[in-house]
Design a protein around this motif. Structure first.
Motif, PDB file in Angstrom:
ATOM      1  N   UNK A   1       0.833  -0.778  -0.316  1.00  0.00           N
ATOM      2  CA  UNK A   1       0.134   0.097   0.117  1.00  0.00           C
ATOM      3  C   UNK A   1       0.656   1.065  -0.142  1.00  0.00           C
ATOM      4  N   UNK A   2       1.545   1.433  -0.720  1.00  0.00           N
ATOM      5  CA  UNK A   2       2.891   2.414  -1.202  1.00  0.00           C
ATOM      6  C   UNK A   2       2.001   3.195  -1.856  1.00  0.00           C
ATOM      7  N   UNK A   3       2.817   4.393  -1.782  1.00  0.00           N
ATOM      8  CA  UNK A   3       2.174   5.368  -3.081  1.00  0.00           C
ATOM      9  C   UNK A   3       2.948   4.850  -3.762  1.00  0.00           C
TER      10      UNK A   3
ATOM     11  N   UNK B   1      18.119  18.459  -0.374  1.00  0.00           N
ATOM     12  CA  UNK B   1      17.182  20.005   0.316  1.00  0.00           C
ATOM     13  C   UNK B   1      16.239  19.556   1.513  1.00  0.00           C
ATOM     14  N   UNK B   2      15.895  20.291   1.856  1.00  0.00           N
ATOM     15  CA  UNK B   2      14.975  19.885   2.931  1.00  0.00           C
ATOM     16  C   UNK B   2      14.408  21.061   3.015  1.00  0.00           C
ATOM     17  N   UNK B   3      12.285  20.970   2.774  1.00  0.00           N
ATOM     18  CA  UNK B   3      11.730  21.731   2.023  1.00  0.00           C
ATOM     19  C   UNK B   3      10.849  20.791   3.358  1.00  0.00           C
ATOM     20  N   UNK B   4      10.456  21.800   4.776  1.00  0.00           N
ATOM     21  CA  UNK B   4       9.521  22.115   5.484  1.00  0.00           C
ATOM     22  C   UNK B   4       8.305  21.726   5.626  1.00  0.00           C
ATOM     23  N   UNK B   5       7.818  21.989   4.033  1.00  0.00           N
ATOM     24  CA  UNK B   5       6.127  22.067   4.232  1.00  0.00           C
ATOM     25  C   UNK B   5       6.208  20.448   3.270  1.00  0.00           C
ATOM     26  N   UNK B   6       7.190  18.978   3.477  1.00  0.00           N
ATOM     27  CA  UNK B   6       6.818  18.510   2.414  1.00  0.00           C
ATOM     28  C   UNK B   6       6.668  17.413   3.295  1.00  0.00           C
ATOM     29  N   UNK B   7       5.284  16.470   3.503  1.00  0.00           N
ATOM     30  CA  UNK B   7       5.199  15.614   3.782  1.00  0.00           C
ATOM     31  C   UNK B   7       4.940  13.963   3.652  1.00  0.00           C
ATOM     32  N   UNK B   8       5.578  12.787   4.017  1.00  0.00           N
ATOM     33  CA  UNK B   8       5.126  11.658   3.481  1.00  0.00           C
ATOM     34  C   UNK B   8       4.317  11.021   4.346  1.00  0.00           C
ATOM     35  N   UNK B   9       4.176  10.056   3.865  1.00  0.00           N
ATOM     36  CA  UNK B   9       3.574   9.215   4.053  1.00  0.00           C
ATOM     37  C   UNK B   9       4.574   8.476   5.196  1.00  0.00           C
ATOM     38  N   UNK B  10       4.590   8.426   6.615  1.00  0.00           N
ATOM     39  CA  UNK B  10       5.239   7.877   7.149  1.00  0.00           C
ATOM     40  C   UNK B  10       5.200   6.358   7.566  1.00  0.00           C
ATOM     41  N   UNK B  11       5.476   5.477   7.831  1.00  0.00           N
ATOM     42  CA  UNK B  11       4.823   3.747   7.642  1.00  0.00           C
ATOM     43  C   UNK B  11       5.240   4.445   9.571  1.00  0.00           C
TER      44      UNK B  11
END
Lengths: 246, 475
Positions: B223-225, B465-475
């Motif tokens: 079920x990973x994107x 590069x770190x983008x603080x706005x970026x959100x991922x599905x964290x397991x």
């Protein structure tokens, strides 16, 4: 056609003319069927098992339609018995092939085994059919259409060796549709009259159509459905997104 | 309704159908000598290796029963693949994973076969059991490609493959094919594999289709994107695909790759008749791309790569990633640390640009096989209180003493933190972050009271590069 007959006229009887006309119509029908097959393939997108398969279906159905000559509804009769025979040959071929597929055998003997099973089943079908249809049905069947339909088992086997049963059935169905359409078209009295009276025009039309289909690069009708996701996309959505980013 | 028809009318010109594929592209650009190369797997490999394009190593080619008798299977590596040269739909392919003490070979699902079984399989292939119309065939024995880690959670059993279509020396479209349970580990869309479109600029997946059933967003298994998966070695893949098209003479070619976890991308097959489903996987018409690529003179491979990236990329996070060549990550990411004992730690980590270096929890480090070093360090007697100067002296002393002794110990450092000063070991670790796999240094100490057992610091983030706005599905 008239020209040919006029050349022969001096020593030809009216019966002979009918015979010649019949043979001539059948021969000129061959490219008509293959033109339709090509049209269905490249413009519509229906596949056929081979070039030869729709011809077999068309003529087998055509001949089967002559069973019990007194009847008026030749066309439906052709479809009815033709379909029965076609389905029986297909199912028997697939079944026998699935049985012997795991065996390591050369192609021709393998096909022969399939054909033997098909022949047996067809013979029984005719016998049973004759009983059920009160002697009016299948026993009057001409041998040639029967032979032609039986030889389709070779086409089925060769497709089955490359594709799954489901895929083969689907292509078999499409072949059947093409064959029935061709049969319907050729059964029209107008088509026969036209073919015999304006033979040269007919040939010219066929040549032109085939050159056209032969160079046709448009999408097939079925591809409009296959790619509908892409075709229905908002055409401008990507460029505007890009422009906004820039 | 009229709007709909107009839309179809416009989009119609972007899609490539089978009629046009044959008349306008296959016929004029793929001449028969080139097609002959593509249709013969052995010949394909010869032609490509001559140009130093990587292909799976050939272990043996078995043409006949006599060949078979001469072959010494004991001389083979313990893992290899048997395949028919003219096989149909993957039939007859046997993957051998290992060999046990009794000399039996191990197949998938733990099945075992002995020498006689292998020879029988070879005879079957030679007899043409798996070839079209049962014609005589040849057995190709190749090294087994070990699936790259990037695909570990995405592919069911088999190895995913990457398909690139090259036209006029420009890669125009690509697709990642992921085997699924339904396809029984095979990367064939007809059998139910997943086909994911690829952004040509960065080599990341975009949209995806599942077999014949249309678009999907997540893998059926984990079920990973699917979108956003980064394909390793993307630029190399583009390069090899152009070189393969040149070497074979196919002007319009499909090039199929597998990625080995050690050796990188390798070409497994060329095809002179590119399939059209790739358009559905990408949700993009191929015709428009071919028209774009057609008019350009491409003299060098480099130019072909650049054109592919510029013309056919930019769907995802275009700009930054493409320009900087760096991956954009969020503040919290899923990571993997690969232990020296084969253990793998998986979990979430904080991306901490305020920290100088990466640090991992003592207990995790022990599980990953760093126990020796940690024990050694904890045995060292360190005075309860020391000045900064003394601290530096201690640091230098241990650095000189221990670093040469332990291969995995990179450095010893004095850390100033809110807990005061402390001496900590730096160990070499293998970190996987955003599908990028790299080696870095990490300090080890007891983080069990802290929220994140792993933080990733500046020194490990040079490729990101770190983008603080970026959100991922964290397991």
């Amino acid at each position: 056609m008239d020209f040919l007959i006029s050349v022969l006229e001096r020593n030809i009887t009216p019966t002979e003319i009918t015979i010649i006309e019949n043979s001539f119509f059948l021969i000129i029908s061959l490219p008509i069927v293959t033109t339709l097959t090509g049209f269905m393939r490249h413009v519509i997108g229906l596949k056929s098992l081979s070039v030869y398969a729709p011809i077999v279906v068309t003529f087998a159905f055509y001949q089967v339609g002559f069973i019990d000559v007194d009847a008026d509804s030749n066309f439906l009769r052709g479809i009815f018995f033709g379909l029965i025979l076609y389905v029986i040959v297909f199912l028997t071929s697939s079944f026998t092939y699935s049985l012997i597929k795991p065996l390591r055998m050369h192609y021709i003997p393998k096909t022969t085994i399939v054909m033997i099973s098909v022949s047996i089943v067809i013979i029984f079908t005719i016998l049973l059919g004759t009983l059920f249809f009160d002697r009016k049905g299948l026993i009057y069947l001409d041998i040639f259409p029967l032979l032609m339909i039986v030889t389709l088992s070779d086409t089925f086997v060769s497709t089955l060796s490359r594709k799954s049963f489901e895929q083969t059935s689907l292509i078999g169905l499409q072949t059947l549709i093409i064959g029935i359409l061709a049969y319907g078209f050729l059964s029209l009295r107008e088509v026969r009259t036209f073919a015999l009276e304006y033979t040269a025009v007919l040939i010219l039309i066929l040549v032109v159509i085939n050159f056209y289909i032969g160079r046709f690069v448009g999408l097939r009708l079925t591809e409009y459905f296959r790619f509908s996701d892409i075709l229905l996309k908002e055409p401008d959505d990507r460029p505007t997104k890009k422009n906004r980013k820039k | 309704m009229i709007d709909l028809l107009r839309r179809i009318g416009k989009n119609r010109k972007t899609v490539l159908g089978l009629n046009e594929r044959y008349l306008e592209y296959i016929r004029p650009y793929n001449l028969s000598p080139a097609i002959e190369i593509a249709d013969d797997k052995v010949l394909t490999k010869e032609v490509l290796s001559a140009q130093e394009i990587p292909v799976p190593e050939t272990i043996a080619v078995i043409n006949s029963y006599e060949d078979l008798n001469k072959i010494d299977f004991d001389s083979f590596p313990s893992s290899f693949v048997l395949k028919p040269v003219h096989g149909v739909r993957g039939g007859g392919v046997e993957i051998i994973y290992n060999r046990d003490k009794n000399g039996e070979w191990i197949l998938s699902r733990g099945r075992r076969i002995d020498l006689e079984d292998i020879k029988a399989q070879c005879r079957d292939i030679i007899d043409g059991r798996y070839s079209l119309h049962q014609e005589k065939d040849t057995v190709l024995v190749e090294e087994r490609i070990k699936s790259h880690k990037a695909f570990r959670y995405y592919a069911y059993k088999g190895t995913p493959d990457i398909r690139v279509i090259v036209f006029n020396n420009i890669p125009v479209i690509g697709m990642l094919r992921l085997p699924t349970e339904q396809s029984d580990g095979r990367a064939n869309l007809d059998l139910g594999a997943i086909g994911a479109g690829i952004d040509m600029a960065v080599g990341k997946t975009t949209t995806a289709i599942y077999g014949k059933s249309g678009l999907i967003e997540k893998t059926p298994g984990y079920n990973l994107p699917i979108s956003g998966l980064k394909i390793p070695y993307w630029t190399k893949i583009l390069r090899y695909s152009i070189e393969a098209s040149k070497a074979s003479g196919l002007g319009f070619a499909t090039v199929d790759f597998l990625i080995d976890k050690e050796k990188g991308p390798m070409i497994v097959e060329l095809n002179a008749r590119p399939g059209m489903s790739i358009q559905l996987a990408n949700q993009v018409g191929l015709r428009a791309r071919l028209k774009k690529a057609g008019g350009i003179k491409v003299k060098t491979v480099e130019k072909g790569i650049r054109l592919a990236k510029d013309l056919f990329g930019g769907e995802i996070e275009e700009g930054i990633e493409a320009l900087s060549g760096k991956n954009v990550i969020g503040i919290y990411e899923n990571i993997e640390v690969q232990g020296i004992n084969g253990e793998i730690y998986k979990g979430k980590a904080k991306i901490d640009t305020g920290a100088d270096s990466t640090s991992i929890d003592r207990n995790i480090a022990i599980k990953l096989g760093y126990e020796d070093i940690i024990n050694k360090f904890e045995e060292i007697e360190i005075p309860d209180e020391y000045t900064r100067k003394q601290g530096i002296e201690l640091m230098n002393k241990f650095r000189d003493e221990l670093v040469p002794k332990y291969e995995l110990l990179e450095d010893v450092n004095l850390i100033h933190s809110s807990h005061g000063m402390s001496l900590r070991p730096y160990v070499k670790i293998n970190l996987v972050l955003d599908n990028v796999d790299f080696e870095t240094k990490a300090t080890v100490f007891d983080r069990s009271k802290l929220t994140y057992p792993v933080i990733v610091g500046r020194k490990s983030l040079t490729k990101f590069l770190v983008d603080p706005a970026k959100k991922k599905n964290i397991i």
